[in-house]
Design a protein around this motif. Structure first.
Motif, short mmCIF file in Angstrom:
data_model
loop_
_atom_site.label_atom_id
_atom_site.label_comp_id
_atom_site.label_asym_id
_atom_site.label_seq_id
_atom_site.Cartn_x
_atom_site.Cartn_y
_atom_site.Cartn_z
N THR A 115 23.44 8.67 -52.92
CA THR A 115 22.72 7.85 -51.77
C THR A 115 23.77 6.74 -51.20
O THR A 115 24.10 6.75 -49.92
CB THR A 115 21.74 6.97 -52.20
OG1 THR A 115 20.50 8.03 -52.74
CG2 THR A 115 20.73 6.44 -51.04
N VAL A 145 18.77 7.72 -46.41
CA VAL A 145 18.43 7.43 -47.92
C VAL A 145 17.38 8.56 -48.25
O VAL A 145 17.38 9.20 -49.30
CB VAL A 145 17.72 6.14 -47.93
CG1 VAL A 145 17.27 6.19 -49.59
CG2 VAL A 145 18.80 5.02 -47.80
N THR A 148 18.85 12.11 -48.35
CA THR A 148 19.58 12.21 -49.63
C THR A 148 19.06 12.26 -50.92
O THR A 148 19.21 13.21 -51.73
CB THR A 148 20.81 10.93 -49.75
OG1 THR A 148 21.25 10.75 -48.42
CG2 THR A 148 21.52 10.99 -50.86
N ALA A 189 23.85 13.43 -45.65
CA ALA A 189 23.34 13.49 -47.05
C ALA A 189 23.93 14.91 -47.66
O ALA A 189 24.04 14.85 -48.81
CB ALA A 189 21.77 13.63 -46.88
#
Length: 421
Positions: A115, A145, A148, A189
């Motif tokens: 992350t 976030v 990911t 990601a």
């Protein structure tokens, strides 16, 4: 006559009675001679018989005591076995718990590192595009976030064969149908997960030099073919990591030229000025030294935990991708492919050499920590072997870049002109 008969009967009866009176005397005398008298009281037993009975009782008592002792021993043995089994169960439970805790911690670390890496990639890209931080704090970074965590979750649960193709399809669909910005979020990601996955395979390669002798592979130095195969298996994940970084950022430079324009454009302007001033020429010596100096810097960058190595890989990839987006694709490929295939192979191998140097340094530094399976000397020897692998790569790179420089100096222009007519 009747009276006489009665008198005779009475006499006979009297005789019979007299006979019955004499018979008991005979009966009384017979038992005295032949039948022993029945004793009402028991005679005292002989001492020998009493000793035998006492011995029997003592033996029974001893046997009973022994059986009781054996039963108690069995109980004690059972209790010991149960205790040992309980201890084993506790040890197994504690070992399983430690393994589980380590796995949980490693999973948490992977989620965290992946992350953070995705966020850093997105922030660096936004910085090169001169986008202010408050503009990406509300929507873009939270989406980075979330994307990911989703990709990492599937990757860590052995679903890489599913999540990687799905991620690529999602990136293409979102780029075409929704918004390139949201596609770039998924790309960040995806890049972070690929990077972490390749690094993990690099440092857990079973074909690499192992510190624990149980996992060491027997080396056959007499067979050159066997050595080459082992060498390829040792560096394959380093090459794969370098290749993925280069391809991904080259595609980003091609499809997002406006994002990386501020980073790449000064280099293009400097190259144009060099051509005008005559400092940049298409001579074999200049092209080889220029390209090999980049490879050497990538090799040395491994000593700085591959920070310089990654930067040079990313920069060259973005540079090529950006140039491809600004020029006609046929023109670009005609004057790039003849020498570019060999040259880019050398640059990608240079990135792998830098990653190998980083691994060698980390292997040596890990010797300062306590390791029961290997000494500090083993760590040093293993690190030196890894560094030798990187040096061999640099020799291969020198040959590739010399060939690329020769093609670019003597053949690229004629091949490109022939392709374009």
């Amino acid at each position: 006559m009747v009276q006489e008969d009665i008198i005779e009967l009475t006499d006979d009866i009297l005789e019979i009675d007299s006979d019955f009176e004499t018979e008991p005397e005979i009966q009384e005398t017979i038992p005295e001679k032949n039948i022993p008298e029945i004793k009402t009281t028991k005679e005292p037993e002989k001492p020998e018989i009493q000793e035998k009975f006492e011995d029997k009782y003592a033996v029974k008592k001893i046997i009973n005591e022994k059986t009781i002792e054996e039963q108690e021993k069995r109980k004690d043995n059972k209790s010991i076995y149960t205790r040992i089994n309980n201890i084993k169960d506790n040890l197994d439970f504690n070992a399983d718990k430690k393994v589980y805790d380590k796995k949980v911690v490693s999973n948490i670390n992977i989620y965290l590192v992946t992350t953070i890496l995705a966020i850093l990639i997105y922030i660096a890209s936004a910085w090169t595009a001169q986008v202010k931080m408050p503009e990406i704090m509300d929507i873009e970074l939270p989406l980075v976030v979330v994307a990911t965590l989703i990709i990492t979750f599937f990757a860590e649960n052995d679903l890489k064969k599913i999540i990687y193709p799905v991620s690529i399809i999602a990136i293409i669909a979102v780029y075409i149908q929704v918004n390139p910005t949201y596609a770039f979020i998924i790309i960040c990601a995806f890049i972070a997960q690929l990077f972490i996955d390749c690094v993990n395979h690099t440092y857990t390669n079973i074909y690499d030099f192992q510190l624990d002798k149980k996992f060491q592979l027997t080396e056959d130095n007499k067979s050159v073919k066997r050595y080459i195969i082992r060498y390829f298996h040792r560096i394959k994940y380093h090459v794969l990591l370098s290749l993925l970084i280069f391809i991904v950022f080259m595609l980003l430079g091609y499809f997002y030229p406006s994002v990386f324009q501020s980073l790449v454009l000064p280099g293009i302007q400097q190259m144009q000025q060099g051509v005008q001033q005559g400092t940049v020429t298409l001579s074999l010596n200049y092209l080889f030294m220029n390209n090999y100096s980049v490879a050497v810097n990538m090799f040395i960058g491994g000593a700085y935990l591959s920070v310089t190595t990654v930067y040079l890989l990313v920069y060259n990839a973005l540079f090529i991708g950006y140039m491809g987006s600004t020029l006609p694709i046929t023109y670009f490929l005609s004057y790039t492919l003849p020498h570019g295939i060999v040259e880019l192979a050398g640059i990608i191998l240079a990135g792998a050499a830098g990653f190998r140097i980083t691994q060698a340094i980390l292997r040596i530094l890990s010797g300062f920590s306590r390791n029961k399976n290997a000494s500090f000397k083993d760590h040093i020897l293993s690190g030196i072997k890894m560094a030798v692998d990187a040096i061999i790569l640099m020799l291969i790179i020198a040959v590739l870049l010399f060939i690329a420089a020769y093609i670019e100096a003597n053949l690229t222009l004629s091949i490109g002109s022939a392709l374009l007519g």
